[in-house]
Design an enzyme around this catalytic site. Structure first.
Site, PDB file in Angstrom:
ATOM      1  N   ASP A  20      33.746 -14.117  12.726  1.00 42.77           N
ATOM      2  CA  ASP A  20      33.969 -12.652  13.158  1.00 42.77           C
ATOM      3  C   ASP A  20      33.116 -11.839  12.172  1.00 42.77           C
ATOM      4  O   ASP A  20      32.312 -12.261  11.379  1.00 42.77           O
ATOM      5  CB  ASP A  20      35.299 -12.558  13.164  1.00 42.77           C
ATOM      6  CG  ASP A  20      35.828 -11.316  14.106  1.00 42.77           C
ATOM      7  OD1 ASP A  20      35.658 -11.443  15.356  1.00 42.77           O
ATOM      8  OD2 ASP A  20      35.789  -9.889  13.680  1.00 42.77           O
ATOM      9  N   LYS A  68      44.135 -15.525  14.964  1.00 39.35           N
ATOM     10  CA  LYS A  68      43.108 -14.547  14.215  1.00 39.35           C
ATOM     11  C   LYS A  68      43.338 -14.564  12.630  1.00 39.35           C
ATOM     12  O   LYS A  68      44.717 -14.456  12.488  1.00 39.35           O
ATOM     13  CB  LYS A  68      42.944 -13.192  14.887  1.00 39.35           C
ATOM     14  CG  LYS A  68      41.697 -12.498  14.468  1.00 39.35           C
ATOM     15  CD  LYS A  68      40.702 -12.892  15.434  1.00 39.35           C
ATOM     16  CE  LYS A  68      39.181 -12.248  15.301  1.00 39.35           C
ATOM     17  NZ  LYS A  68      38.249 -12.567  16.341  1.00 39.35           N
TER      18      LYS A  68
HETATM   19  P1  NDP Z   1      28.780  -9.177  12.326  1.00 34.63           P
HETATM   20  O1  NDP Z   1      29.373  -9.123  10.757  1.00 34.63           O
HETATM   21  O2  NDP Z   1      27.860 -10.275  12.183  1.00 34.63           O
HETATM   22  O3  NDP Z   1      28.049  -7.697  12.594  1.00 34.63           O
HETATM   23  C1  NDP Z   1      28.882  -6.672  12.915  1.00 34.63           C
HETATM   24  C2  NDP Z   1      28.157  -5.400  13.119  1.00 34.63           C
HETATM   25  O4  NDP Z   1      28.631  -4.253  13.393  1.00 34.63           O
HETATM   26  C3  NDP Z   1      27.130  -5.263  11.692  1.00 34.63           C
HETATM   27  O5  NDP Z   1      25.940  -4.492  12.281  1.00 34.63           O
HETATM   28  C4  NDP Z   1      27.952  -3.977  11.164  1.00 34.63           C
HETATM   29  O6  NDP Z   1      27.236  -3.235  10.375  1.00 34.63           O
HETATM   30  C5  NDP Z   1      28.744  -3.267  12.168  1.00 34.63           C
HETATM   31  N1  NDP Z   1      29.959  -3.057  12.074  1.00 34.63           N
HETATM   32  C6  NDP Z   1      30.908  -3.473  11.747  1.00 34.63           C
HETATM   33  N2  NDP Z   1      32.207  -2.929  11.490  1.00 34.63           N
HETATM   34  C7  NDP Z   1      31.673  -1.702  11.482  1.00 34.63           C
HETATM   35  C8  NDP Z   1      32.261  -0.290  11.384  1.00 34.63           C
HETATM   36  N3  NDP Z   1      33.659  -0.313  11.158  1.00 34.63           N
HETATM   37  N4  NDP Z   1      31.603   0.693  11.734  1.00 34.63           N
HETATM   38  C9  NDP Z   1      30.516   0.492  11.954  1.00 34.63           C
HETATM   39  N5  NDP Z   1      29.557  -0.587  11.951  1.00 34.63           N
HETATM   40  C10 NDP Z   1      30.244  -1.482  11.829  1.00 34.63           C
HETATM   41  O7  NDP Z   1      29.960  -9.276  13.274  1.00 34.63           O
HETATM   42  P2  NDP Z   1      30.047 -10.004  14.716  1.00 34.63           P
HETATM   43  O8  NDP Z   1      28.446  -9.497  15.307  1.00 34.63           O
HETATM   44  O9  NDP Z   1      30.182 -11.320  14.759  1.00 34.63           O
HETATM   45  O10 NDP Z   1      31.041  -9.183  15.566  1.00 34.63           O
HETATM   46  C11 NDP Z   1      30.717  -7.874  16.069  1.00 34.63           C
HETATM   47  C12 NDP Z   1      32.009  -7.745  17.245  1.00 34.63           C
HETATM   48  O11 NDP Z   1      31.974  -8.801  18.400  1.00 34.63           O
HETATM   49  C13 NDP Z   1      33.302  -7.986  16.625  1.00 34.63           C
HETATM   50  O12 NDP Z   1      34.202  -7.003  17.357  1.00 34.63           O
HETATM   51  C14 NDP Z   1      33.792  -9.263  16.761  1.00 34.63           C
HETATM   52  O13 NDP Z   1      34.992  -9.104  16.745  1.00 34.63           O
HETATM   53  C15 NDP Z   1      33.264  -9.480  17.965  1.00 34.63           C
HETATM   54  N6  NDP Z   1      33.066 -10.814  18.543  1.00 34.63           N
HETATM   55  C16 NDP Z   1      32.435 -11.722  17.637  1.00 34.63           C
HETATM   56  C17 NDP Z   1      32.403 -13.211  18.007  1.00 34.63           C
HETATM   57  C18 NDP Z   1      31.545 -14.129  17.290  1.00 34.63           C
HETATM   58  O14 NDP Z   1      31.194 -15.118  17.596  1.00 34.63           O
HETATM   59  N7  NDP Z   1      31.018 -13.626  15.988  1.00 34.63           N
HETATM   60  C19 NDP Z   1      32.885 -13.775  19.335  1.00 34.63           C
HETATM   61  C20 NDP Z   1      33.345 -12.622  19.928  1.00 34.63           C
HETATM   62  C21 NDP Z   1      33.501 -11.266  19.783  1.00 34.63           C
HETATM   63  P3  NDP Z   1      26.520  -3.735   9.009  1.00 34.63           P
HETATM   64  O15 NDP Z   1      25.237  -4.413   9.288  1.00 34.63           O
HETATM   65  O16 NDP Z   1      26.281  -2.373   8.197  1.00 34.63           O
HETATM   66  O17 NDP Z   1      27.730  -4.182   8.337  1.00 34.63           O
HETATM   67  O1  2IT Z   2      36.544 -12.808  18.717  1.00 34.91           O
HETATM   68  C1  2IT Z   2      36.093 -14.073  18.903  1.00 34.91           C
HETATM   69  O2  2IT Z   2      36.516 -14.560  19.857  1.00 34.91           O
HETATM   70  C2  2IT Z   2      35.323 -14.628  17.731  1.00 34.91           C
HETATM   71  N1  2IT Z   2      35.270 -14.002  16.607  1.00 34.91           N
HETATM   72  C3  2IT Z   2      35.036 -15.973  17.883  1.00 34.91           C
HETATM   73  C4  2IT Z   2      36.335 -16.934  17.725  1.00 34.91           C
HETATM   74  C5  2IT Z   2      36.068 -18.602  17.732  1.00 34.91           C
HETATM   75  O3  2IT Z   2      36.977 -19.057  17.304  1.00 34.91           O
HETATM   76  O4  2IT Z   2      34.984 -18.770  17.711  1.00 34.91           O
END
Ligand code: NDP
Ligand code: 2IT
Length: 451
Positions: A166, A126
């Site tokens: 992420d 990561k």
């Molecule tokens: P994005 O940046 O697309 O979206 C994150 C969302 O969560 C936004 O709406 C953001 O608000 C909100 N957010 C983030 N941090 C905070 C915080 N500290 N307090 C309040 N709200 C917060 O990220 P993802 O959707 O990609 O990721 C979301 C979660 O999923 C994370 O935990 C990530 O690690 C996990 N994840 C993501 C994967 C992927 O493929 N993208 C795969 C597996 C897990 P705002 O819109 O205001 O920024």
């Molecule tokens: O938390 C996760 O699994 C991710 N943000 C996706 C990682 C990836 O390599 O697609």
């Protein structure tokens, strides 16, 4: 003292300033007890747990870039290469002001077991930076991404370490980083996933984490004699995972009534309008207040900086809760409210959104709980499918990728369910996920000798 307790004590002593990493390590090691106890002599001699909790290596570097006023800004970049015993390091890049080494280590540690659960050959890693893309111009984001990759490119490669998106890192950031990698290294290779479709990206990667979350949730419901049809779902977050989780839940006949971002949350009793949400978040990069302004049925609750922005969504009565924003966004008081409201299932779209105390409370009160390393594995699984397509220089159709994703998520459900049953913990999907993820990695580590 047992082996697990000894290692946990050492981890706590060595990493006292990294609460998120300690939380993740404690969750995993505690639930591995039955496996470790059954193989204690071998694992102890191999120092298997000591090796597992220490990253192979970690990089921390300066990221200087010039803002639109001509001012030089300096951020910190990180990449933690945790464990590559079953494949090249694989894991996302988080861009958020809260990022520090402890957060990247917790995410990298989780990624080891998650990637193992996918059944695909990927190890755990990561990275990220404390850079905040919010409010920055495209040029500023590009300047940051180019500087970040100028250093990161020394440590990654298609067979070495393959980063992805992420929080804060989406298609735009991946595009700028890929361009810089190509330029500095002079190589066109699948070094990043989540790429644009015109330059090596995979169809369905954008949707994969959210869709995968719903595929495993649907299988969970099915195996308990239920379906998604007609269920009320609460979702937190409004980013990549939340948007496509909402879309798939609705396609399955459920009604999603909430979402949240870092400044507030929405309750929309008529069901979230996904197209509007995409317009507000993906196109305009705006706040959820704009969603409420465009939709009569929506209530918007603004949240001040000292409050947890997503907490409101757990107050809404639901059958299923899907935390999809960030770590520790679902605490004990939220778990109590969910149970009091009759919630049947909690499946984590985000990484470690539920605190240890809240997880325990949900499990003890009969809520079916699938942890992130199983429930959100569809994103990284589809990243691995993108790597396969890059290697064979072919692109698969959306339907092909989506069908593989579905198969992977259904398999994960049954693997974690079986692992829990094998150790007499039926229904404990946290233990099942940690055990099933660990077994494959442990076998590979032992087979490869002391390294
Ligand atoms: P994005 O940046 O697309 O979206 C994150 C969302 O969560 C936004 O709406 C953001 O608000 C909100 N957010 C983030 N941090 C905070 C915080 N500290 N307090 C309040 N709200 C917060 O990220 P993802 O959707 O990609 O990721 C979301 C979660 O999923 C994370 O935990 C990530 O690690 C996990 N994840 C993501 C994967 C992927 O493929 N993208 C795969 C597996 C897990 P705002 O819109 O205001 O920024
Ligand atoms: O938390 C996760 O699994 C991710 N943000 C996706 C990682 C990836 O390599 O697609």
């Amino acid at each position: 003292m047992g082996y697990v307790d000894e290692v946990l004590a050492k981890v706590k002593e060595k990493n006292a300033s990294e609460p998120e990493f300690l939380q993740a390590a404690e969750e995993v090691l505690e639930s591995l007890r039955p496996v470790i106890d059954a193989n204690e002599a071998v694992y102890r001699k191999e120092a298997l747990l000591e090796r597992l909790v220490e990253p192979d290596r970690q990089f921390k570097f300066r990221v200087p870039w010039v803002d639109d006023k001509g001012q030089v800004q300096v951020n910190i970049g990180y990449r933690v290469q945790f464990n590559n015993s079953i494949g090249p390091y694989k894991g996302g890049l988080r861009l958020h002001p809260s990022v520090n080494i402890g957060i990247i280590k917790f995410l990298g540690f989780e990624q080891i077991f998650k990637n193992s659960l996918t059944g695909l050959p990927i190890g755990g890693g990561k990275g990220g930076s404390d850079f905040d893309p919010k409010g920055k111009s495209d040029r500023e984001v590009m300047a940051f991404c180019q500087s970040f990759m100028t250093e990161l490119c020394k440590y990654i490669g298609a067979d070495v370490d393959v980063p992805a998106g992420d929080i804060g890192t989406g298609a735009r950031e991946i595009g700028y980083m890929f361009g810089q990698y190509k330029r500095v290294r002079g190589m066109y290779e699948g070094v990043l996933t989540g790429k644009g479709l015109s330059y090596g990206g995979s169809l369905a990667r954008t949707e994969a984490t959210g869709y995968g979350l719903l595929y495993i949730t649907e299988e969970l419901m099915k195996c308990h004699g239920e379906s998604m049809e007609g269920k009320t779902v609460v979702v937190s977050g409004a980013g990549n995972v939340a948007i496509y989780a909402t879309q798939k839940a609705q396609q399955m006949g459920a009604k999603v009534v909430t979402c949240s971002d870092s400044t507030g949350w929405i309750y929309d009793p008529e069901g979230i309008d996904v197209e509007l949400l995409k317009e507000v978040k993906e196109v305009k990069r705006a706040r959820l207040s704009e969603y409420a302004a465009a939709r009569k049925s929506a209530e918007y609750h603004e949240v001040s900086a000292d409050q947890r922005s997503g907490a409101g969504v757990w107050q809404i009565k639901c059958d299923i809760a899907l935390p999809c924003a960030t770590q520790n966004e679902l605490l004990i008081e939220d778990a109590k409210q969910l149970v009091a409201n009759g919630c049947k299932a909690v499946c984590e779209g985000a990484n470690m959104p539920t605190s240890l105390e809240a997880t325990k409370y949900l499990q003890e009160n009969g809520v079916w709980f699938i942890c992130g390393k199983a429930a959100n594995a569809g994103g990284v699984a589809t990243s691995a499918l993108e790597m396969s397509q890059n290697s064979e220089r072919l692109s698969w159709t959306f339907e092909e990728v989506d069908a593989k994703l579905q198969g992977i998520m259904v398999n994960i459900y049954h693997n974690i369910d079986d692992a829990a049953k094998r150790y007499g913990m039926e229904g404990n999907y946290v233990a099942g996920a940690n055990i099933a993820g660990f077994e494959k990695v442990a076998n590979a580590m032992i087979a490869q000798g002391v390294c």
